[in-house]
Design an enzyme around this catalytic site. Structure first.
Site, short mmCIF file in Angstrom:
data_model
loop_
_atom_site.label_atom_id
_atom_site.label_comp_id
_atom_site.label_asym_id
_atom_site.label_seq_id
_atom_site.Cartn_x
_atom_site.Cartn_y
_atom_site.Cartn_z
N GLY A 24 -3.69 9.85 -5.21
CA GLY A 24 -4.45 10.63 -6.17
C GLY A 24 -3.63 11.21 -7.30
CB ILE A 25 -3.78 14.58 -8.88
CG1 ILE A 25 -5.24 14.53 -9.33
CG2 ILE A 25 -2.94 15.38 -9.86
CD1 ILE A 25 -5.93 15.89 -9.31
CG ASP A 59 3.42 20.73 7.61
OD1 ASP A 59 2.88 21.34 6.66
OD2 ASP A 59 2.97 20.77 8.77
CB VAL A 60 4.18 22.57 1.96
CG1 VAL A 60 4.69 21.40 1.14
CG2 VAL A 60 2.66 22.57 2.07
N GLY A 88 -2.05 19.92 -1.28
CA GLY A 88 -3.15 20.83 -0.99
C GLY A 88 -4.17 20.20 -0.08
CE1 TYR A 151 -8.37 22.80 -3.14
CE2 TYR A 151 -10.01 23.26 -4.82
CZ TYR A 151 -8.90 22.56 -4.39
OH TYR A 151 -8.33 21.62 -5.20
CE LYS A 155 -5.58 23.65 -5.25
NZ LYS A 155 -4.29 22.95 -5.38
#
Length: 245
Positions: A24-25, A59-60, A88, A151, A155
């Protein structure tokens, strides 16, 4: 008489870390930095970095894993000069159905994970007296969205953190900014029904989804020389959906 040997050439490009860069992004961002000649590391939980990038498992949500990932990147490429905190998750559900784990897992990954990354990256940036920190937020963090209280909160928190870091680190030529994408064409949106996609497009003034490369372009601009005087900013890449909120 022998000639004096040439000194070794300095490595090309900067050292860039993109988290969640396997799809993805994040993948589009990593590919954009690779294409412009930067030395790119990508962290994921399961592997799958794009070609030309250093693949590092991390793994953050695990502080030890974050520290180990940075140690690997520093040994292989050098100190991180550009951090793109993109990793995320979502756990969407209405507030009254949202469990403690639904809340805490999203906050720990999206917000606290970004804190861990920024804190560790800043150590090297302070020594270099330069650096770029870029958080990938979302239009949802600015507008809100039903069923996404966790979420959206995670953010939105990235904006406050970036602006605080911009004030804290600016004297060392370290910038901190946020990119806030809107609806982007990825495998996460591919699963939506045609009716859902039509309804979403109707909300967007430009009438379409973003391509991941368009988000990557905003990120590489913030990391480049042309944005050296930009810090504490939120750059929307949302087709006008948020109108700058």
């Amino acid at each position: 008489m022998s000639e004096t040997p040439e000194p070794p050439a300095a490595p090309a490009g900067r050292v860039v870390l993109v988290t969640g860069g396997n799809r993805g992004i994040g993948r589009a961002i990593a590919e954009a930095f690779v294409a412009q000649g930067d030395r790119v590391a990508v962290t994921t939980r399961s592997g799958g970095a794009p070609e030309g990038a250093l693949d590092v498992t991390c793994d953050v949500t695990d502080p030890g894993a974050v520290d180990a990932a940075f140690a690997t990147i520093e040994a292989e490429l050098g100190p991180v000069e550009v951090l793109v905190a993109n990793a995320g998750i979502t756990a969407d559900t209405l507030l009254l159905r949202m469990s403690e784990d639904d809340w805490s897992s999203v906050i720990d990954t999206n917000l606290t994970g970004s804190f861990r990354l920024a804190k560790r990256a800043t150590k090297g940036m302070l020594r270099l007296r330069r650096g770029r920190i870029i958080f990938i937020s979302s239009v949802v963090g600015l507008l809100g969205s039903p069923g996404q209280a966790n979420y959206a909160a995670s953010k939105a928190g990235l904006v406050g953190m970036a602006r605080s870091l911009a004030r804290e680190l600016g004297s060392r030529s370290i910038t901190a900014n946020v990119v806030a994408p809107g609806f982007v064409a990825t495998d996460m949106t591919d699963v939506l029904s045609d009716d859902q996609k039509t309804a979403i497009r109707a909300q967007v003034p430009l009438g379409r989804y973003a391509d991941p490369a368009e988000v990557a372009a905003a990120v590489t601009w913030l990391a480049g020389d042309g944005a050296a005087y930009v810090t504490g900013a939120v750059i929307p890449v949302d087709g006008g959906l948020g109108m700058g909120h």
